[in-house]
Design a protein around this motif. Structure first.
Motif, PDB file in Angstrom:
ATOM      1  N   ARG A 281       0.879  -1.149  -0.052  1.00 15.44           N
ATOM      2  CA  ARG A 281       0.203  -0.060  -0.124  1.00 15.44           C
ATOM      3  C   ARG A 281       0.984   1.412  -0.117  1.00 15.44           C
ATOM      4  O   ARG A 281       1.983   1.229   0.710  1.00 15.44           O
ATOM      5  CB  ARG A 281      -0.975   0.135   1.356  1.00 15.44           C
ATOM      6  CG  ARG A 281      -1.782  -1.241   1.222  1.00 15.44           C
ATOM      7  CD  ARG A 281      -2.254  -1.157   2.785  1.00 15.44           C
ATOM      8  NE  ARG A 281      -1.236  -1.100   3.795  1.00 15.44           N
ATOM      9  CZ  ARG A 281      -1.414  -1.240   5.209  1.00 15.44           C
ATOM     10  NH1 ARG A 281      -2.615  -0.993   5.663  1.00 15.44           N
ATOM     11  NH2 ARG A 281      -0.656  -1.316   5.925  1.00 15.44           N
ATOM     12  N   SER A 282       0.335   2.280  -0.481  1.00 15.37           N
ATOM     13  CA  SER A 282       0.946   3.457  -0.584  1.00 15.37           C
ATOM     14  C   SER A 282       0.001   4.816  -0.644  1.00 15.37           C
ATOM     15  O   SER A 282      -1.147   4.433  -1.368  1.00 15.37           O
ATOM     16  CB  SER A 282       2.236   3.581  -1.534  1.00 15.37           C
ATOM     17  OG  SER A 282       1.805   3.925  -2.613  1.00 15.37           O
ATOM     18  N   ALA A 283       0.373   5.851  -0.338  1.00 17.63           N
ATOM     19  CA  ALA A 283      -0.303   7.141  -0.403  1.00 17.63           C
ATOM     20  C   ALA A 283       0.574   8.358  -0.737  1.00 17.63           C
ATOM     21  O   ALA A 283       1.275   8.676   0.124  1.00 17.63           O
ATOM     22  CB  ALA A 283      -1.216   7.524   0.936  1.00 17.63           C
ATOM     23  N   ALA A 284       0.449   8.611  -1.897  1.00 21.45           N
ATOM     24  CA  ALA A 284       1.107   9.749  -2.552  1.00 21.45           C
ATOM     25  C   ALA A 284       0.364  11.267  -2.627  1.00 21.45           C
ATOM     26  O   ALA A 284      -0.564  11.305  -3.097  1.00 21.45           O
ATOM     27  CB  ALA A 284       1.764   9.417  -3.796  1.00 21.45           C
ATOM     28  N   TYR A 285       1.013  12.280  -1.852  1.00 22.28           N
ATOM     29  CA  TYR A 285       0.345  13.576  -1.854  1.00 22.28           C
ATOM     30  C   TYR A 285       1.242  14.385  -2.854  1.00 22.28           C
ATOM     31  O   TYR A 285       2.622  14.566  -2.515  1.00 22.28           O
ATOM     32  CB  TYR A 285       0.360  14.028  -0.468  1.00 22.28           C
ATOM     33  CG  TYR A 285      -0.205  15.512  -0.371  1.00 22.28           C
ATOM     34  CD1 TYR A 285      -1.408  15.547   0.078  1.00 22.28           C
ATOM     35  CD2 TYR A 285       0.445  16.620  -0.871  1.00 22.28           C
ATOM     36  CE1 TYR A 285      -2.185  16.799   0.045  1.00 22.28           C
ATOM     37  CE2 TYR A 285      -0.051  17.890  -0.525  1.00 22.28           C
ATOM     38  CZ  TYR A 285      -1.249  18.072  -0.274  1.00 22.28           C
ATOM     39  OH  TYR A 285      -2.010  19.463  -0.372  1.00 22.28           O
ATOM     40  N   PHE A 286       0.588  14.840  -3.953  1.00 23.60           N
ATOM     41  CA  PHE A 286       1.629  15.739  -4.937  1.00 23.60           C
ATOM     42  C   PHE A 286       1.108  17.082  -4.632  1.00 23.60           C
ATOM     43  O   PHE A 286      -0.149  17.398  -4.695  1.00 23.60           O
ATOM     44  CB  PHE A 286       0.943  15.161  -6.142  1.00 23.60           C
ATOM     45  CG  PHE A 286       1.180  13.476  -6.499  1.00 23.60           C
ATOM     46  CD1 PHE A 286       2.618  13.207  -6.752  1.00 23.60           C
ATOM     47  CD2 PHE A 286       0.320  12.866  -6.664  1.00 23.60           C
ATOM     48  CE1 PHE A 286       2.762  11.842  -6.829  1.00 23.60           C
ATOM     49  CE2 PHE A 286       0.292  11.475  -6.881  1.00 23.60           C
ATOM     50  CZ  PHE A 286       1.571  10.982  -7.083  1.00 23.60           C
ATOM     51  N   HIS A 287       1.998  17.727  -4.259  1.00 19.96           N
ATOM     52  CA  HIS A 287       2.011  19.261  -4.326  1.00 19.96           C
ATOM     53  C   HIS A 287       2.382  19.900  -5.448  1.00 19.96           C
ATOM     54  O   HIS A 287       3.791  19.866  -5.648  1.00 19.96           O
ATOM     55  CB  HIS A 287       2.754  19.608  -2.818  1.00 19.96           C
ATOM     56  CG  HIS A 287       2.315  21.412  -2.773  1.00 19.96           C
ATOM     57  ND1 HIS A 287       1.290  21.940  -2.511  1.00 19.96           N
ATOM     58  CD2 HIS A 287       3.704  22.406  -2.673  1.00 19.96           C
ATOM     59  CE1 HIS A 287       1.617  23.317  -2.427  1.00 19.96           C
ATOM     60  NE2 HIS A 287       2.912  23.448  -2.413  1.00 19.96           N
ATOM     61  N   ASP A 288       1.601  20.294  -6.281  1.00 21.82           N
ATOM     62  CA  ASP A 288       2.145  20.640  -7.613  1.00 21.82           C
ATOM     63  C   ASP A 288       2.137  22.136  -8.136  1.00 21.82           C
ATOM     64  O   ASP A 288       2.851  22.421  -8.992  1.00 21.82           O
ATOM     65  CB  ASP A 288       1.124  20.039  -8.720  1.00 21.82           C
ATOM     66  CG  ASP A 288       1.243  18.504  -8.712  1.00 21.82           C
ATOM     67  OD1 ASP A 288       2.159  17.991  -8.409  1.00 21.82           O
ATOM     68  OD2 ASP A 288       0.117  17.889  -8.990  1.00 21.82           O
ATOM     69  N   GLY A 289       1.584  23.034  -7.155  1.00 21.65           N
ATOM     70  CA  GLY A 289       1.925  24.486  -7.522  1.00 21.65           C
ATOM     71  C   GLY A 289       0.643  24.969  -8.247  1.00 21.65           C
ATOM     72  O   GLY A 289      -0.513  24.158  -8.756  1.00 21.65           O
ATOM     73  N   ASN A 290       0.336  26.452  -8.351  1.00 18.53           N
ATOM     74  CA  ASN A 290      -0.675  26.997  -9.139  1.00 18.53           C
ATOM     75  C   ASN A 290      -0.764  26.594 -10.572  1.00 18.53           C
ATOM     76  O   ASN A 290       0.107  26.734 -11.294  1.00 18.53           O
ATOM     77  CB  ASN A 290      -0.877  28.321  -8.807  1.00 18.53           C
ATOM     78  CG  ASN A 290      -0.741  28.878  -7.320  1.00 18.53           C
ATOM     79  OD1 ASN A 290      -1.206  28.169  -6.449  1.00 18.53           O
ATOM     80  ND2 ASN A 290      -0.620  30.142  -7.315  1.00 18.53           N
ATOM     81  N   HIS A 291      -2.057  26.420 -10.980  1.00 23.35           N
ATOM     82  CA  HIS A 291      -2.249  25.982 -12.388  1.00 23.35           C
ATOM     83  C   HIS A 291      -1.464  27.082 -13.505  1.00 23.35           C
ATOM     84  O   HIS A 291      -0.815  26.556 -14.393  1.00 23.35           O
ATOM     85  CB  HIS A 291      -3.689  25.749 -12.901  1.00 23.35           C
ATOM     86  CG  HIS A 291      -4.255  27.122 -12.988  1.00 23.35           C
ATOM     87  ND1 HIS A 291      -4.897  27.715 -12.092  1.00 23.35           N
ATOM     88  CD2 HIS A 291      -4.698  27.704 -14.219  1.00 23.35           C
ATOM     89  CE1 HIS A 291      -5.588  28.974 -12.700  1.00 23.35           C
ATOM     90  NE2 HIS A 291      -5.332  28.750 -13.854  1.00 23.35           N
ATOM     91  N   ASP A 292      -1.679  28.529 -13.075  1.00 25.79           N
ATOM     92  CA  ASP A 292      -1.036  29.287 -13.930  1.00 25.79           C
ATOM     93  C   ASP A 292       0.358  29.742 -13.573  1.00 25.79           C
ATOM     94  O   ASP A 292       0.758  30.838 -14.053  1.00 25.79           O
ATOM     95  CB  ASP A 292      -2.108  30.577 -13.867  1.00 25.79           C
ATOM     96  CG  ASP A 292      -2.353  31.143 -12.655  1.00 25.79           C
ATOM     97  OD1 ASP A 292      -1.763  30.519 -11.482  1.00 25.79           O
ATOM     98  OD2 ASP A 292      -3.011  32.083 -12.423  1.00 25.79           O
ATOM     99  N   ALA A 293       1.146  28.895 -12.642  1.00 19.91           N
ATOM    100  CA  ALA A 293       2.258  29.601 -12.123  1.00 19.91           C
ATOM    101  C   ALA A 293       3.250  29.283 -13.424  1.00 19.91           C
ATOM    102  O   ALA A 293       3.639  28.042 -13.687  1.00 19.91           O
ATOM    103  CB  ALA A 293       2.664  28.878 -10.921  1.00 19.91           C
TER     104      ALA A 293
END
Length: 347
Positions: A281-293
């Motif tokens: 099992r795993s859980a990945a939290y993706f912090h990707d940034g503002n869409h228009d950055a």
């Protein structure tokens, strides 16, 4: 057989309230790991044990449901990165433009939504509403708790990253105040009686993560997660007790002009000593940034001898190309450098 690579274990507990010297030492350790490996094991993260236990219970509860119940949470289109993804539905290597057999995992995704940002015009493509199951009863509360805890840790890491890059610790805030954030729960286990594993088939194919930073919780199962080093060799990574795995995404590699690594990684089909597939099992939290950055080379990361390696790109554009690959199964033509690294690596 892949060897195990020692991923640095870094205690960040003193960053929030420590003095300047302590904060600088933590940032230096994080910066060294970002340059040399692109992965790190973070302890002193402050995530409560109860949140971790709730996450595990939610994963077990949802993936233990009958398939027909899970399918009720399937999105109407692969363009909607929410809800349930069935076994062999995705091919993560396609996000780099590299063909491979279908991956051996099932997943459930939630993320930031338009409704969480009232009065702000955001594209539904990147901020769709979540598809919550009716059962297990505690699932939503447990996952929302984990989403908040992982998100807080991701944002704390970006402050450390900024100091490590000789920038003010709030440098990345304007790029992340409306961030596209996604939590993906992964279950690696074939249904009873299903032992079909094609040659070269992965639990999750080789890829880099798409955004700024990933916070990963995973079972300590090996073989499982592997990362590629600078020589193209794969190494097993086993989570340290109590630590969160942190890895950099493509945005930090682009910002730093590849001084920091968006490390290629994959998940082998987990098997026991008899060669039988076992659960991981795993859980990945993706912090990707503002869409228009707009992400382009940071000050100090390019010079006459090291010109910018990547054209400027918005976070939203980059994510769209990647997701059309992994979910839409369209080979991504915009990741030539990463694809070359994957294809030149060892098996």
């Amino acid at each position: 057989m892949a060897s195990e690579l020692q991923v640095p274990i870094i205690d960040i507990s003193g960053f929030a309230h420590g003095g300047q010297a302590q904060r600088a030492a933590i940032a230096a350790s994080v910066g060294a790991a970002a340059r040399e490996i692109g992965f790190m094991q973070i302890c002193g993260h402050g995530v409560p044990d109860a949140a971790i236990e709730g996450l595990k219970a939610a994963i077990d509860g949802f993936f233990g449901l009958p398939l027909e119940d899970k399918l009720r949470c399937r999105p109407p289109s692969t363009e909607i990165n929410r809800g349930y993804t069935g076994l062999r539905s995705e091919r993560l290597s396609y996000s780099l433009g590299v063909a491979s057999p279908a991956d051996l995992f099932e997943a459930f995704n939630i993320g930031s939504t338009v409704s969480q940002h009232p009065g702000v015009a955001l594209p539904a493509e990147h901020f769709p509403e979540n598809l919550w199951p009716q059962q297990p009863a505690a699932f939503r509360a447990q996952i929302e708790t984990w989403f908040a805890e992982a998100g807080a840790l991701a944002r704390r890491m970006t402050r450390i990253f900024a100091l490590a890059l000789n920038l003010p610790d709030d440098y990345f805030v304007p790029f992340q105040n409306r961030s596209i954030d996604t939590l993906r729960l992964n279950n690696y286990q074939l249904p009873p009686g299903d032992t079909r594993v094609e040659p070269g088939q992965m639990g999750m194919g080789g890829h880099t993560d798409y955004g700024i930073v990933t916070v990963l919780w995973a079972d300590a199962v090996s073989p499982g997660l592997q990362i590629m080093d600078g020589d193209g060799d794969w190494h097993d990574i086993v989570p340290a007790p109590g630590a969160m795995l942190i890895n950099l995404g493509d945005m930090l590699a682009r910002w730093s002009n590849d001084r920091w690594r968006s490390t290629l990684h994959r998940v082998l089909p987990p098997v026991n000593g008899q060669g039988r597939l076992i659960r991981r099992r795993s859980a990945a939290y993706f912090h990707d940034g503002n869409h228009d950055a707009l992400v382009s080379c940071l000050p100090g990361c390019a010079d006459a001898d090291h010109p910018p390696l990547y054209p400027p790109v918005t976070v939203g554009e980059h994510l769209s190309f990647k997701l059309r690959g992994s979910r839409g199964l369209e080979l991504n033509p915009h990741s030539e450098r990463e694809a070359a690294r994957l294809l030149s690596g060892s098996e």
